[in-house]
Structure formats: C-alpha cells, structure tokens
Design an enzyme around this catalytic site. Structure first.
Site, PDB file in Angstrom:
ATOM      1  N   LYS A  89       0.852  -1.191   0.000  1.00  0.00           N
ATOM      2  CA  LYS A  89       0.000   0.000   0.000  1.00  0.00           C
ATOM      3  C   LYS A  89       0.881   1.231   0.000  1.00  0.00           C
ATOM      4  O   LYS A  89       1.829   1.321   0.792  1.00  0.00           O
ATOM      5  CB  LYS A  89      -0.885  -0.002   1.264  1.00  0.00           C
ATOM      6  CG  LYS A  89      -1.827   1.172   1.355  1.00  0.00           C
ATOM      7  CD  LYS A  89      -3.079   0.960   0.537  1.00  0.00           C
ATOM      8  CE  LYS A  89      -3.887   2.221   0.289  1.00  0.00           C
ATOM      9  NZ  LYS A  89      -3.446   2.961  -0.943  1.00  0.00           N
ATOM     10  N   GLN A 110       7.098   3.847   3.896  1.00  0.00           N
ATOM     11  CA  GLN A 110       5.688   3.421   3.927  1.00  0.00           C
ATOM     12  C   GLN A 110       5.486   2.141   4.741  1.00  0.00           C
ATOM     13  O   GLN A 110       4.457   1.967   5.383  1.00  0.00           O
ATOM     14  CB  GLN A 110       5.217   3.217   2.480  1.00  0.00           C
ATOM     15  CG  GLN A 110       3.725   3.364   2.276  1.00  0.00           C
ATOM     16  CD  GLN A 110       3.262   4.792   2.104  1.00  0.00           C
ATOM     17  OE1 GLN A 110       3.878   5.562   1.385  1.00  0.00           O
ATOM     18  NE2 GLN A 110       2.174   5.157   2.759  1.00  0.00           N
ATOM     19  N   LYS A 113       5.272   3.397   8.381  1.00  0.00           N
ATOM     20  CA  LYS A 113       4.124   4.292   8.527  1.00  0.00           C
ATOM     21  C   LYS A 113       2.827   3.470   8.550  1.00  0.00           C
ATOM     22  O   LYS A 113       1.972   3.640   9.412  1.00  0.00           O
ATOM     23  CB  LYS A 113       4.105   5.269   7.356  1.00  0.00           C
ATOM     24  CG  LYS A 113       2.959   6.238   7.404  1.00  0.00           C
ATOM     25  CD  LYS A 113       2.727   7.060   6.147  1.00  0.00           C
ATOM     26  CE  LYS A 113       3.915   7.445   5.325  1.00  0.00           C
ATOM     27  NZ  LYS A 113       3.620   8.546   4.386  1.00  0.00           N
ATOM     28  N   LYS A 125       5.356   1.649  -3.145  1.00  0.00           N
ATOM     29  CA  LYS A 125       5.275   2.992  -3.722  1.00  0.00           C
ATOM     30  C   LYS A 125       5.547   2.884  -5.209  1.00  0.00           C
ATOM     31  O   LYS A 125       6.219   1.938  -5.651  1.00  0.00           O
ATOM     32  CB  LYS A 125       6.336   3.901  -3.076  1.00  0.00           C
ATOM     33  CG  LYS A 125       6.009   5.366  -3.148  1.00  0.00           C
ATOM     34  CD  LYS A 125       5.173   5.825  -1.963  1.00  0.00           C
ATOM     35  CE  LYS A 125       4.730   7.242  -2.084  1.00  0.00           C
ATOM     36  NZ  LYS A 125       4.101   7.718  -0.842  1.00  0.00           N
ATOM     37  N   GLY A 164      -2.684   8.228  -4.339  1.00  0.00           N
ATOM     38  CA  GLY A 164      -2.011   9.438  -4.812  1.00  0.00           C
ATOM     39  C   GLY A 164      -0.779   9.781  -3.999  1.00  0.00           C
ATOM     40  O   GLY A 164      -0.516   9.212  -2.943  1.00  0.00           O
ATOM     41  N   ASP A 165      -0.007  10.709  -4.523  1.00  0.00           N
ATOM     42  CA  ASP A 165       1.118  11.343  -3.839  1.00  0.00           C
ATOM     43  C   ASP A 165       1.345  12.630  -4.653  1.00  0.00           C
ATOM     44  O   ASP A 165       0.423  13.082  -5.346  1.00  0.00           O
ATOM     45  CB  ASP A 165       2.354  10.421  -3.835  1.00  0.00           C
ATOM     46  CG  ASP A 165       3.424  10.864  -2.833  1.00  0.00           C
ATOM     47  OD1 ASP A 165       3.330  10.520  -1.661  1.00  0.00           O
ATOM     48  OD2 ASP A 165       4.372  11.585  -3.230  1.00  0.00           O
ATOM     49  N   THR A 208      -4.541  13.665   5.205  1.00  0.00           N
ATOM     50  CA  THR A 208      -3.126  13.841   5.572  1.00  0.00           C
ATOM     51  C   THR A 208      -2.947  15.138   6.357  1.00  0.00           C
ATOM     52  O   THR A 208      -2.305  15.168   7.418  1.00  0.00           O
ATOM     53  CB  THR A 208      -2.215  13.827   4.329  1.00  0.00           C
ATOM     54  OG1 THR A 208      -2.593  12.725   3.503  1.00  0.00           O
ATOM     55  CG2 THR A 208      -0.753  13.698   4.708  1.00  0.00           C
ATOM     56  N   ASN A 239      -2.397  19.241  -1.726  1.00  0.00           N
ATOM     57  CA  ASN A 239      -3.444  18.679  -0.871  1.00  0.00           C
ATOM     58  C   ASN A 239      -3.087  18.673   0.617  1.00  0.00           C
ATOM     59  O   ASN A 239      -3.899  19.057   1.464  1.00  0.00           O
ATOM     60  CB  ASN A 239      -3.698  17.261  -1.403  1.00  0.00           C
ATOM     61  CG  ASN A 239      -4.570  16.468  -0.529  1.00  0.00           C
ATOM     62  OD1 ASN A 239      -4.086  15.754   0.345  1.00  0.00           O
ATOM     63  ND2 ASN A 239      -5.858  16.599  -0.717  1.00  0.00           N
ATOM     64  N   SER A 382      -6.965   5.906   3.671  1.00  0.00           N
ATOM     65  CA  SER A 382      -6.962   4.968   2.543  1.00  0.00           C
ATOM     66  C   SER A 382      -7.349   3.569   3.035  1.00  0.00           C
ATOM     67  O   SER A 382      -8.117   2.858   2.382  1.00  0.00           O
ATOM     68  CB  SER A 382      -5.578   4.893   1.897  1.00  0.00           C
ATOM     69  OG  SER A 382      -5.388   5.943   0.984  1.00  0.00           O
TER      70      SER A 382
HETATM   71  N1  GLU Z   1       1.071   9.164  -0.567  1.00  0.00           N
HETATM   72  C1  GLU Z   1       0.514   9.088   0.755  1.00  0.00           C
HETATM   73  C2  GLU Z   1       1.617   8.739   1.738  1.00  0.00           C
HETATM   74  O1  GLU Z   1       2.742   9.141   1.556  1.00  0.00           O
HETATM   75  C3  GLU Z   1      -0.719   8.205   0.831  1.00  0.00           C
HETATM   76  C4  GLU Z   1      -0.552   6.784   0.399  1.00  0.00           C
HETATM   77  C5  GLU Z   1      -1.846   5.982   0.340  1.00  0.00           C
HETATM   78  O2  GLU Z   1      -2.910   6.509   0.644  1.00  0.00           O
HETATM   79  O3  GLU Z   1      -1.747   4.803  -0.023  1.00  0.00           O
HETATM   80  O4  GLU Z   1       1.410   8.119   2.737  1.00  0.00           O
END
Ligand code: GLU
Length: 450
Positions: A89, A110, A113, A125, A164-165, A208, A239, A382
């Site tokens: 994810k 990630q 996190k 990612k 997204g990112d 976020t 965002n 998410s």
């Molecule tokens: N890009 C965001 C992050 O850095 C969200 C990633 C997601 O929702 O999968 O955590």
C-alpha cells in the site's frame, strides 16, 4: 552497532546512487539500535536485510501521444517492499524528479508508517518522471491510461493498492481507475483516493493535513499547550498543505505561509484559504496568482532564496508544518526555527527534514513528529476506504473523521510509550521507528523464511 553499519554499507554498495534511500535507511536503522541490541532474533532472522531489499521492483516504459500528435515516452515503476501485515500500500508520485532512489525511500518509509496506522497494510510505492504540470486533461488521461496498461497486471485489492502522492490527485486516480476497470472488467477497491460517486471515502482528501494537525495537538496536549491563536508556518500548497491550513484555522490558529516550486507567500494576517483552493484545486496556477490577488501578501520567488535556506522556516512561528517534499528543511532552517521560538514541528511531507535538522529538533526537546507518524493520516483513511469498499458501505464524514482522530492519537501514544520503553522518552523518531519495525519484523518471523 556492527549490524546497522553492515546494512547501511550493503545498500550503498548495491544501490550506489540512491541517496534518498540511503538517508531513509540510515534514519530508521540508527534508531533501531536499542531493540536490535535487546533481542538478537532480528539479526538472526536477517530482518534488516529482508526489509531493505524490496520483495519486487517493477520498471516499465509508458508511451503516450501528446496534444500535438507527438509520441512521448516516460519511465514508470512500482516497488513492492513488504506485505507481511497486509497488501502492499502506498501512493504513486508523478514528478520529473522521480527516480528509483526516491521511490525506494518512499516505499521503505511506507512500511513503518502503514504499520503504525494499526490497519492491515504493507508497504509499497510507485510513480513516474511524467510531469502533469502544464499538461491538458486529455494528455494526463492518455498518460494515466498508458501507465495503467502495464501496472494493472501487478495490482489488486488484496495484492497491491496504489493511491495518490505528489502529482497524483483525484483527476489522475479517476483516469487510472477507469483504465483498470476497462482492462480487467472488475470493480474492485484497487486504488484509494477515488471520488465519492464510485467508491471513494469521505475525509480522504483532507486526511493527511487534518491528521498532521491532530498529531501536533496530541504532542502539544502532553505539554499542556494547544494551537489556538498561535502563528503557524506551512510549506507546500498541494493537498497536504491546504487541509493542514483548513484544520489549523478551524482550531483558531493562524497559518501565515505557503510555497510551491516557484516561490513562497507570507501573508501575515493569515492565508486566505478560499483563494488558495481556487488557485490550486480549480485553476491549477502557481502562487504568483495569490500575490496578484492579495496585495498585502509578500511573495518571494525561488530565484531570491539565499544561502541554501528555505525562507518559509525563517518566519517566526509557534508550530511548523513541512508539507511540501523531501529535504525541504535543513540544519540552518531548523536552527532558525528554534531561535525564533518554534515549539512544535509536525511533518506532513515524507522526510522533509534532513537528518541533522532532525537531530537539532530532538536535542532541543521540542515536540517533533516525524513524517511516518505525523502524516500517516492519509494512508490511514486509505485503509478506511478499503474497509468501506470491502463491506460495500460508505461511512459518514463525522464517523470517518473520528476514526482518523483516534488513529492519530493511537499512533502518538504508541510512539511515545515505545520511546519510553527503550529509554528515549519524548523521542518520537525512536518511538515511531521501533513501534513500526517491531510489528512488521515479528510478523515476518511468524511467517517463516521468505
Ligand atoms: N502518498 C501518501 C503517503 O505518503 C498516501 C498513500 C496511500 O494513501 O496509499 O502516505
């Protein structure tokens, strides 16, 4: 510690030019020393070796046709890092700076996190060096369709769930999702950040930014402080920055700065949020347009930035919210923040502070929330979007926002208690890294040598 040195040397040898990845690995592994010393099962099971080398790295070419009929070629990738506690994810980043080292650092972050969110999500990612800026909707659509023509075979609601990112928002997710559905003939929760009509979650857009402010509230509460009436600085204007500002204003704080790739705005009476949203979300313009509208706001173009500093961090504030991109806040910036009395830094971006800047904050004992804890609200919602998709039931805004607040509070408590457990009270870098690592590493050991 020998094991940590070995791992850092190993990745430098294997991936010599991936500097951001080296930085992310150094930051995490350094803070794991207390747990690695206490339990040798992690070294015995080669857990760090298995964490720094992704499960899978997929690179592909993306070929599309621009509005002039010219064939354009970009590079795309998806790096699936670890799925011990859930499907891979993490977001997709579309930006000209994207290279394997950037996606690797983001994917590595990630893992931890996502583990902190308390939800079942592994780490991954992806992205492309495609620049959506200045492209027409038709060009963005054709690029996204071409990107999905390759990506679709690697992802799935129980396999890998992108989102997204930077450079990937609601518009891009729409085009990506449409092409996935067309190719597979399936309506799955395979992407998050979807629009509300077709499986998206309320609060995902805000998550976020709101989450980052909730994290700051929790850090400050412990010290008997709050954000009401306080001057705050925010970088970025995407965002994350927009919804950080929205939540700060709801709490009575006064955010006074924003920035983009061309310059920064200092609006000492407080950022005009409606104007900011109009410029960035509707018209997709640069912040020069903000300065044109608001004569009292001070605009500094990047060409006037001096001595390798980011002027956003030189505006006196009570709390700072780095919400733009990696390494946007260096040691000089950190020193200026502290000198001007800053008491709290909550990171909305991924790895926005350099390692020496982080050390400066930790040594000063201010409230410092590292990105992988403070910005986990985005990926957390998410995860909540995935739960709603799986049960085919949408949740209300209030309920989802409450869940987000609860998750941010849980992340703070977990990081803070873990720091205490390992004799690093108040150090949320140590706390967050160890807490995230322990969950993933123990799950890997449970599941055998893979
Ligand atoms: N890009 C965001 C992050 O850095 C969200 C990633 C997601 O929702 O999968 O955590």
């Amino acid at each position: 510690m020998k094991y940590i040195k070995y791992i850092n040397n190993l990745i430098k040898e294997k991936y010599p030019v991936q500097l951001e990845f080296h930085q992310a690995v150094k930051e995490v592994t350094e803070s794991l020393e207390p747990i690695l010393k206490k339990y040798n099962k992690y070294e015995q099971n080669a857990i760090l070796e298995r964490l720094v080398i992704p499960d899978r790295e997929i690179f592909f070419r993306v070929t599309w046709v621009d509005d002039d009929g010219k064939i354009q070629v970009n590079r795309g990738c998806r790096i699936e890092f670890n799925s011990a506690i859930g499907p891979y994810k993490g977001g997709l980043r579309f930006h000209p700076s994207v290279n394997p080292g950037i996606i690797k650092f983001l994917g590595f972050e990630q893992i931890f996190k996502n583990a902190l969110t308390t939800l079942a999500m592994g780490g991954g990612k992806g992205g492309s060096d495609f620049d959506p800026k200045g492209k027409s909707d038709g060009e963005v659509m054709r690029f996204c369709q071409a990107f999905m023509n390759e990506l679709y075979r690697h992802i799935g609601a129980h396999t890998d769930v992108p989102a997204g990112d930077i450079g990937v928002g609601g518009r891009e997710i729409g085009y990506l999702y449409g092409q996935y559905r067309k190719l597979t003939n399936r309506f799955d929760g395979v992407l998050t950040g979807k629009a509300l009509n077709w499986g998206g979650s309320l609060v995902r857009t805000e998550a976020t930014g709101y989450g980052c402010v909730y994290f700051a509230q929790n850090m400050l509460k412990e010290k008997g402080e709050d954000l009401e009436g306080k001057i705050c600085t925010v970088s970025g204007s995407g965002n994350v920055a927009i919804y950080t500002i929205e939540k700060l204003q709801q709490l009575g704080a006064i955010p006074v700065t924003i920035s983009d790739s061309k310059g920064m705005i200092y609006d000492k009476n407080g950022i005009d949020l409606a104007l900011l949203k109009e410029i960035k979300e509707v018209k997709r313009l640069s912040l020069e347009a903000y300065a044109k509208e608001k004569k009292n706001a001070q605009y500094t173009p990047v060409s006037k930035y001096k001595d390798g500093i980011n002027p956003v961090w030189h505006v006196p504030c009570f709390a700072a919210f780095p919400s733009a991109t990696q390494n946007e806040l260096n040691l000089k910036d950190a020193k200026a923040l502290l000198k001007n009395g800053c008491k709290c830094v909550s990171e909305g971006a991924n790895m926005p502070s350099t390692i020496d800047a982080v050390h400066e904050f930790i040594n000063a004992k201010i409230c410092y929330g590292p990105g992988k804890a403070a910005n986990a609200g985005g990926v957390a919602v998410s995860g909540l979007e995935m739960a709603q998709n799986a049960s085919m039931t949408p949740w209300t805004f209030e309920y989802t926002d409450k869940r987000l607040y609860q998750i941010m509070e849980d992340i703070f408590n977990n990081a803070s208690q873990t720091a205490k457990e390992f004799n690093a009270e108040g150090n949320l870098v140590v706390g967050a890294n160890i807490a995230g690592f322990r969950k993933v590493a123990d799950s890997m050991i449970d599941q055998g040598v893979l």
